[in-house]
Design an enzyme around this catalytic site. Structure first.
Site, PDB file in Angstrom:
ATOM      1  N   ARG A  40       0.819  -1.232   0.000  1.00  0.00           N
ATOM      2  CA  ARG A  40       0.000   0.000   0.000  1.00  0.00           C
ATOM      3  C   ARG A  40       0.841   1.265   0.000  1.00  0.00           C
ATOM      4  NH1 ARG A  40      -0.695  -3.204   4.311  1.00  0.00           N
ATOM      5  NH2 ARG A  40      -0.160  -2.491   6.396  1.00  0.00           N
ATOM      6  N   LYS A  82      -7.480 -14.682   2.382  1.00  0.00           N
ATOM      7  CA  LYS A  82      -6.946 -15.263   1.144  1.00  0.00           C
ATOM      8  C   LYS A  82      -6.846 -16.780   1.277  1.00  0.00           C
ATOM      9  CE  LYS A  82      -3.819 -11.449  -0.140  1.00  0.00           C
ATOM     10  NZ  LYS A  82      -2.425 -11.056  -0.272  1.00  0.00           N
ATOM     11  N   HIS A  96     -24.327  17.349  -1.889  1.00  0.00           N
ATOM     12  CA  HIS A  96     -25.686  16.989  -2.301  1.00  0.00           C
ATOM     13  C   HIS A  96     -25.977  15.516  -2.038  1.00  0.00           C
ATOM     14  CE1 HIS A  96     -26.262  20.895  -4.272  1.00  0.00           C
ATOM     15  NE2 HIS A  96     -24.954  20.807  -4.481  1.00  0.00           N
TER      16      HIS A  96
HETATM   17  O1  F6P Z   1      -4.786  -6.722   0.279  1.00  0.00           O
HETATM   18  C1  F6P Z   1      -3.707  -7.454   0.760  1.00  0.00           C
HETATM   19  C2  F6P Z   1      -2.491  -7.274  -0.071  1.00  0.00           C
HETATM   20  O2  F6P Z   1      -1.491  -8.101   0.440  1.00  0.00           O
HETATM   21  C3  F6P Z   1      -2.048  -5.820  -0.119  1.00  0.00           C
HETATM   22  O3  F6P Z   1      -1.306  -5.425   0.983  1.00  0.00           O
HETATM   23  C4  F6P Z   1      -1.343  -5.778  -1.415  1.00  0.00           C
HETATM   24  O4  F6P Z   1      -1.200  -4.463  -1.842  1.00  0.00           O
HETATM   25  C5  F6P Z   1      -2.253  -6.598  -2.277  1.00  0.00           C
HETATM   26  O5  F6P Z   1      -2.693  -7.648  -1.430  1.00  0.00           O
HETATM   27  C6  F6P Z   1      -1.675  -7.145  -3.550  1.00  0.00           C
HETATM   28  O6  F6P Z   1      -0.557  -7.965  -3.338  1.00  0.00           O
HETATM   29  P1  F6P Z   1       0.455  -8.306  -4.483  1.00  0.00           P
HETATM   30  O7  F6P Z   1       1.085  -7.057  -4.966  1.00  0.00           O
HETATM   31  O8  F6P Z   1       1.448  -9.247  -3.869  1.00  0.00           O
HETATM   32  O9  F6P Z   1      -0.310  -8.981  -5.602  1.00  0.00           O
END
Ligand code: F6P
Length: 498
Positions: A261, A489, A377
């Protein structure tokens, strides 16, 4: 140096803040303005072209002193230093957190320099039409395939910098919903489209599924040998990317000391380079670095991210506000809030502290919002007269990009008008109709920026990155892991394989 781990509620400052809160909680900001006549001038800080006005908050001088004491007691200064020095502050993954090192041109790691050179050469050749597709045509469209940090950051920046865009059309495919990729491919030509598969781990289900659908679509007309002319990857997992069929030369690096992120500053920003050119990308990095210096060097009392973080703690932990709204008065920033939602909530949505103990206080503000004036709005009624207290960040620009002065004046009149109405309401006015009375006393910050340039955008994003770090330190949580998402996941895969 010591990376302190302190339960904030056990500090002396917290105790003083609790007493202070009982004294100030019902005081109207209009009365505080009367008591502090210089408030308009005093509660303002500038960092280059960004001005932060925090006068319209339910705080006074004493609140600021006590919040500052809190920051000192939990060791914020040391934590900032340790982050910038590359100490493994992401302890649960045993990693450093060095996205700031991606934008420090004076002390750049050789591998970062090399990656930037590669991004520059690649994006230049695509933009100038030197990079050819398998039928020798130039590239017209670029598709970024990624999710989370491998999608939200670059997508937000490319959208925000549309004004600086060249002829390339840049698209983003993220959702595992097959309709997303199908809709994106609908208007695209295999011969003139370039795909960037962005995945730090190269194991993310959504990204691999979309990449495979796209590869199969491409191979309907082209051959395996043509893949290297249309597919490049960004990853820290070179082996997996190569096994997937990406030529090694077409892989742009990522490092484990850059969190997903916070990765738009790395090769993950390749689609940004393609959309607006490398020099604008470099300006974005330089703007972020300016904010890094401000954050690292300024006293807390004159430090925008520190004050934003502390004021947010005040609302979250004393007023028990659960959410914060962010309202950019700028249509180009309509993807800014979804971007921040990942940055802030993936970072600070944690319930175990840095000692491994469940926290006994609230963490992780919920971030939401949308652009002004549209949101006026939509949901502003609740901000003005609802029962919930929702602190707001207003973000505005002194100058527009296209120069329609009349409409910019209208826009900015709303920017100022809303925060003033939220502050004043109809306080001490004699309104006969109860439905038309407004209590006011609704807090907001205002960030006023000269213009939406790549550099200022870089500073603005870095500002929020540092704000969330400040909060994580005070809350005594690890802001840089995301184990909660990992569990989801795993379970999705279990269900898929059952
Ligand atoms: O949403 C979880 C996450 O691990 C994020 O922190 C990351 O940005 C995203 O999945 C995508 O991960 P990757 O770049 O390894 O595909």
């Amino acid at each position: 140096m010591n990376f302190k781990s302190v339960n904030p509620t056990t500090t002396e400052a917290w105790k003083k803040l609790t007493t202070h809160f009982s004294e100030i909680k019902d005081v109207h900001m209009m009365d505080i303005f009367d008591q502090e006549p210089d408030r308009n001038q005093q509660y303002k800080i500038k960092c280059n072209e960004i001005q932060f006005d925090y006068s319209k908050n339910r705080i006074n001088r004493k609140t600021l002193v006590l919040l500052n004491e809190l920051a000192n007691e939990v060791g914020l200064k040391q934590a900032i230093q340790l982050q910038f020095e590359g100490f493994n502050i992401n302890q649960t993954e045993d990693r450093a957190v060095l996205h700031s090192a991606l934008r420090d041109f004076n002390h750049m790691k050789p591998e970062v320099k090399k990656a930037l050179q590669k991004m520059k050469a690649f994006s230049n050749s695509v933009i100038k039409g030197k990079w050819k597709g398998y039928t020798n045509k130039t590239i017209t469209d670029v598709v970024n395939i990624g999710i989370g940090g491998s999608d939200l950051g670059p997508k937000m920046v490319v959208n925000a910098l549309q004004y600086y865009n060249n002829h390339l059309n840049v698209h983003y495919v993220s959702n595992v919903d097959g309709d997303h990729v199908a809709e994106t491919l609908k208007g695209l030509d295999r011969e003139t489209t370039l795909f960037i598969i962005v995945s730090k781990t190269f194991t993310t289900q959504e990204t691999l599924a979309n990449a495979t659908t796209i590869k199969n679509w491409f191979l309907k007309d082209a051959s395996q040998l043509d893949i290297e002319k249309h597919f490049v990857a960004v990853s820290s997992n070179i082996e997996k990317a190569v096994n997937y069929g990406i030529t090694e030369e077409n892989i742009f690096p990522m490092w484990d000391w850059v969190g997903g992120r916070f990765s738009l500053w790395s090769s993950v920003g390749l689609s940004i380079c393609c959309a607006v050119g490398y020099s604008n990308f470099e300006d974005l990095l330089k703007g972020a670095h300016e904010m890094d210096l401000h954050f690292k060097n300024e006293e807390f009392t004159n430090n925008i991210p520190v004050l934003m973080g502390l004021i947010s703690i005040w609302y979250n932990n004393f007023y028990h506000c659960e959410t914060e709204a962010i309202i950019p008065y700028n249509q180009y920033l309509d993807k800014f809030v979804p971007y921040l939602q990942q940055a802030v909530m993936e970072s600070n949505g944690k319930e175990i502290d840095r000692n491994g103990t469940p926290v006994n206080y609230q963490t992780g503000a919920i971030i939401w919002g949308n652009v002004g004036t549209n949101s006026q709005h939509a949901f502003f009624q609740l901000l003005h007269q609802g029962t919930k207290m929702i602190p707001i960040d207003f973000i505005g620009f002194k100058e527009s990009l296209h120069g329609n002065e009349y409409q910019h004046k209208l826009l900015m009149a709303n920017f100022y008008g809303q925060s003033e109405s939220l502050l004043e309401g109809t306080y001490k006015q004699n309104i006969n109709n109860i439905y038309k009375t407004f209590k006011g006393n609704k807090p907001s910050n205002a960030l006023l920026i000269n213009q939406l340039t790549p550099k200022n955008l870089g500073s603005l994003i870095a500002l929020y990155e540092h704000k969330l770090f400040v909060q994580g330190i005070i809350w005594n949580i690890f802001s840089y892991d995301q184990w909660g998402v990992e569990l989801g996941k795993k379970n999705a895969n279990k269900i898929l394989n059952s």
